[in-house]
Design a protein around this motif. Structure first.
Motif, PDB file in Angstrom:
ATOM      1  N   THR A  81      -5.558  15.778  -3.063  1.00  0.00           N
ATOM      2  CA  THR A  81      -5.474  15.322  -1.684  1.00  0.00           C
ATOM      3  C   THR A  81      -5.639  16.523  -0.760  1.00  0.00           C
ATOM      4  OG1 THR A  81      -3.980  13.521  -2.275  1.00  0.00           O
ATOM      5  CG2 THR A  81      -3.997  14.190   0.030  1.00  0.00           C
ATOM      6  N   LEU A  93      -3.685   4.340  -0.262  1.00  0.00           N
ATOM      7  CA  LEU A  93      -3.948   3.726  -1.564  1.00  0.00           C
ATOM      8  C   LEU A  93      -3.653   2.249  -1.367  1.00  0.00           C
ATOM      9  CD1 LEU A  93      -1.881   6.315  -3.651  1.00  0.00           C
ATOM     10  CD2 LEU A  93      -4.342   6.361  -3.204  1.00  0.00           C
ATOM     11  N   ARG A 150      -1.247   7.678 -11.267  1.00  0.00           N
ATOM     12  CA  ARG A 150      -2.461   8.452 -11.002  1.00  0.00           C
ATOM     13  C   ARG A 150      -2.113   9.879 -10.603  1.00  0.00           C
ATOM     14  NH1 ARG A 150      -3.855   3.896 -11.779  1.00  0.00           N
ATOM     15  NH2 ARG A 150      -5.636   2.677 -11.144  1.00  0.00           N
ATOM     16  N   ASN A 156       0.841  -1.193   0.000  1.00  0.00           N
ATOM     17  CA  ASN A 156       0.000   0.000   0.000  1.00  0.00           C
ATOM     18  C   ASN A 156       0.876   1.243   0.000  1.00  0.00           C
ATOM     19  OD1 ASN A 156      -2.309  -1.714   0.485  1.00  0.00           O
ATOM     20  ND2 ASN A 156      -1.653  -1.803   2.617  1.00  0.00           N
ATOM     21  N   VAL A 191      -1.447  -1.446  -4.215  1.00  0.00           N
ATOM     22  CA  VAL A 191      -0.808  -0.728  -5.317  1.00  0.00           C
ATOM     23  C   VAL A 191       0.167  -1.617  -6.086  1.00  0.00           C
ATOM     24  CG1 VAL A 191       0.712   1.211  -5.900  1.00  0.00           C
ATOM     25  CG2 VAL A 191      -1.091   1.502  -4.201  1.00  0.00           C
ATOM     26  N   TYR A 199       1.248   1.476 -11.562  1.00  0.00           N
ATOM     27  CA  TYR A 199       0.332   2.456 -10.966  1.00  0.00           C
ATOM     28  C   TYR A 199       0.747   3.838 -11.449  1.00  0.00           C
ATOM     29  CZ  TYR A 199      -2.442   4.922  -7.440  1.00  0.00           C
ATOM     30  OH  TYR A 199      -3.355   5.729  -6.812  1.00  0.00           O
TER      31      TYR A 199
END
Length: 129
Positions: A63, A73, A59, A26, A76, A57
């Protein structure tokens, strides 16, 4: 001869049936600034003898400030070796962190995380848990 092949197949299957599934790593995000930011995170698997390099990943999301907690997240990256690139940009001002990169090697342990902290002065810190 037939009996020997049946015993061999049972001896191989039984030990494998008790193996547990490795968990994906994560990423936890701590935005310690007082403003909402855009975060861009790219996780790229390093190539090896049996695998090619690949992005697992990528993105760009907003936030909000996360004083007192970290957003997570989940799942991942599966166990392996990765290069993680992170950049933060304020949504309302011209402040940005610049692009920072770290190496990460999740092993499949439960709740394993890479912790990315954006400090109030817009520097990035990396830690593992």
């Amino acid at each position: 001869m037939r009996r020997r092949s049946v015993l061999l197949s049972v001896a191989v299957v039984v030990p494998l049936s008790g193996c547990s599934r490795a968990e994906s790593g994560n990423i936890q995000i701590a935005n310690q600034t007082d403003q909402t930011v855009w975060k861009t995170i790219t996780v790229r698997r390093e190539g090896g003898l049996l695998s090619d390099a690949a992005t697992v990943y990528d993105r760009r999301t907003k936030t909000p400030p996360t004083a007192g907690y970290r957003s997570t997240l989940t799942d991942v990256a599966p166990p392996g070796r990765y290069e993680v690139t992170v950049k933060f940009e304020a949504t309302d001002t011209a402040q940005e962190s610049g692009t920072q990169t770290t190496q990460w090697s999740p092993t499949g342990e439960p709740s394993e995380s890479l912790i990315v902290t954006l400090t109030p002065d817009f520097s990035i810190e990396f830690h593992t848990q």
